[in-house]
Design an enzyme around this catalytic site. Structure first.
Site, mmCIF file in Angstrom:
data_model
loop_
_atom_site.group_PDB
_atom_site.id
_atom_site.type_symbol
_atom_site.label_atom_id
_atom_site.label_comp_id
_atom_site.label_asym_id
_atom_site.label_seq_id
_atom_site.Cartn_x
_atom_site.Cartn_y
_atom_site.Cartn_z
ATOM 1 N N ASP A 102 9.006 52.988 81.749
ATOM 2 C CA ASP A 102 8.029 54.025 81.410
ATOM 3 C C ASP A 102 8.231 54.539 79.986
ATOM 4 O O ASP A 102 7.295 54.635 79.204
ATOM 5 C CB ASP A 102 8.064 55.183 82.427
ATOM 6 N N ASP A 105 13.976 56.626 75.722
ATOM 7 C CA ASP A 105 14.251 57.949 75.154
ATOM 8 C C ASP A 105 15.579 57.865 74.385
ATOM 9 O O ASP A 105 15.600 57.453 73.229
ATOM 10 C CB ASP A 105 14.289 58.936 76.324
ATOM 11 N N LYS A 133 10.312 56.945 72.346
ATOM 12 C CA LYS A 133 10.585 58.228 71.686
ATOM 13 C C LYS A 133 11.789 58.037 70.761
ATOM 14 O O LYS A 133 12.909 58.438 71.086
ATOM 15 C CB LYS A 133 10.918 59.246 72.782
HETATM 16 P P1 IMP Z 1 16.819 57.071 78.420
HETATM 17 O O1 IMP Z 1 17.211 58.410 77.835
HETATM 18 O O2 IMP Z 1 16.217 56.183 77.357
HETATM 19 O O3 IMP Z 1 17.975 56.454 79.123
HETATM 20 O O4 IMP Z 1 15.659 57.353 79.450
HETATM 21 C C1 IMP Z 1 15.929 57.504 80.803
HETATM 22 C C2 IMP Z 1 14.760 57.924 81.613
HETATM 23 O O5 IMP Z 1 14.540 59.311 81.401
HETATM 24 C C3 IMP Z 1 13.399 57.291 81.387
HETATM 25 O O6 IMP Z 1 13.257 56.053 82.013
HETATM 26 C C4 IMP Z 1 12.516 58.335 82.072
HETATM 27 O O7 IMP Z 1 12.483 58.123 83.480
HETATM 28 C C5 IMP Z 1 13.223 59.629 81.758
HETATM 29 N N1 IMP Z 1 12.551 60.309 80.640
HETATM 30 C C6 IMP Z 1 12.891 60.292 79.346
HETATM 31 N N2 IMP Z 1 12.017 61.021 78.613
HETATM 32 C C7 IMP Z 1 11.109 61.504 79.500
HETATM 33 C C8 IMP Z 1 9.927 62.326 79.364
HETATM 34 O O8 IMP Z 1 9.520 62.774 78.281
HETATM 35 N N3 IMP Z 1 9.256 62.575 80.522
HETATM 36 C C9 IMP Z 1 9.647 62.118 81.748
HETATM 37 N N4 IMP Z 1 10.726 61.355 81.901
HETATM 38 C C10 IMP Z 1 11.443 61.044 80.787
#
Ligand code: IMP
Length: 195
Positions: A102, A105, A133
């Site tokens: 999705d 981040d 992001k």
């Molecule tokens: P990571 O920080 O790249 O490991 O992201 C982990 C997970 O955090 C993503 O797959 C999303 O499920 C969740 N996530 C990160 N940013 C957002 C946001 O803005 N809205 C909703 N979920 C988020």
């Protein structure tokens, strides 16, 4: 404090999502046209809606699989330790694997997943994310396909949740700039756990 639905404003409409996903699907189909064993891996739960729409633009011989990650939460801060909640149901050795996510981040989840899946010796391993992001990145990860790059705003809808809600919104909404600033003044990590 957890934001409420009124703190969000529309970011990408259902039409904009549909159009971009069609483009991504056509691009992936072209790039992987030679593959006869493409496995599309949905990272639950956030990627369910995106994956459901994306696969309808992909060749009809693809297979789908699912996994779920979780990151350990200590208080309001994520420690960055990612693990499998549950894993794929098939071996991927020698196959072409497309991870469908999705949002990337911090990059910690995809960094963990790329390492874990590449150890299983797929023929190829690519990431397709609806949203990216980059401002919050802690780990660089190679992303092959991106729907939209966004600034540092918390987003909901089209699979993305806020504490489990709003995944079924047909569009994507972002926290308003002032609410995001207020959130960034506190600790926002609790809102970003993989789910
Ligand atoms: P990571 O920080 O790249 O490991 O992201 C982990 C997970 O955090 C993503 O797959 C999303 O499920 C969740 N996530 C990160 N940013 C957002 C946001 O803005 N809205 C909703 N979920 C988020």
């Amino acid at each position: 404090m957890t934001p409420s639905f009124e703190d969000f404003e529309p970011l990408y409409s259902a039409d904009q999502l549909r159009e971009r996903i069609a483009e991504l699907g056509k691009q992936i189909s072209t790039d992987l046209a030679e593959s006869d064993n493409l496995v599309v891996v949905c990272v639950l739960k956030g990627a369910i809606v995106f994956m459901s729409d994306l696969i309808r633009y992909l060749p009809h011989n693809v297979t789908c699989d699912f996994l779920r990650l979780s990151s350990y939460q200590g208080g309001t801060q994520s420690t960055g330790t990612v693990r499998f909640d549950f894993d794929l149901t098939q071996p991927i050795k020698g196959k072409d694997v497309l991870i469908v996510e999705d949002i990337v981040d911090t990059g910690l989840s995809m960094h963990f997943l790329l390492k874990a899946l590449s150890a299983r010796e797929p023929r190829s391993l690519k990431i397709c994310t609806l949203l990216d992001k980059p401002a919050r990145r802690k780990r660089e990860v190679p992303i092959s396909y991106t729907g939209f790059q966004i600034e540092n705003r918390f987003v909901i809808g089209y699979g993305l949740d806020l504490e489990g809600r709003y995944r079924n919104l047909p569009y994507i909404a972002a926290l308003t700039a002032d609410k995001q600033a207020a959130l960034d003044g506190n600790s926002e990590d609790a809102l970003h756990a993989p789910a």
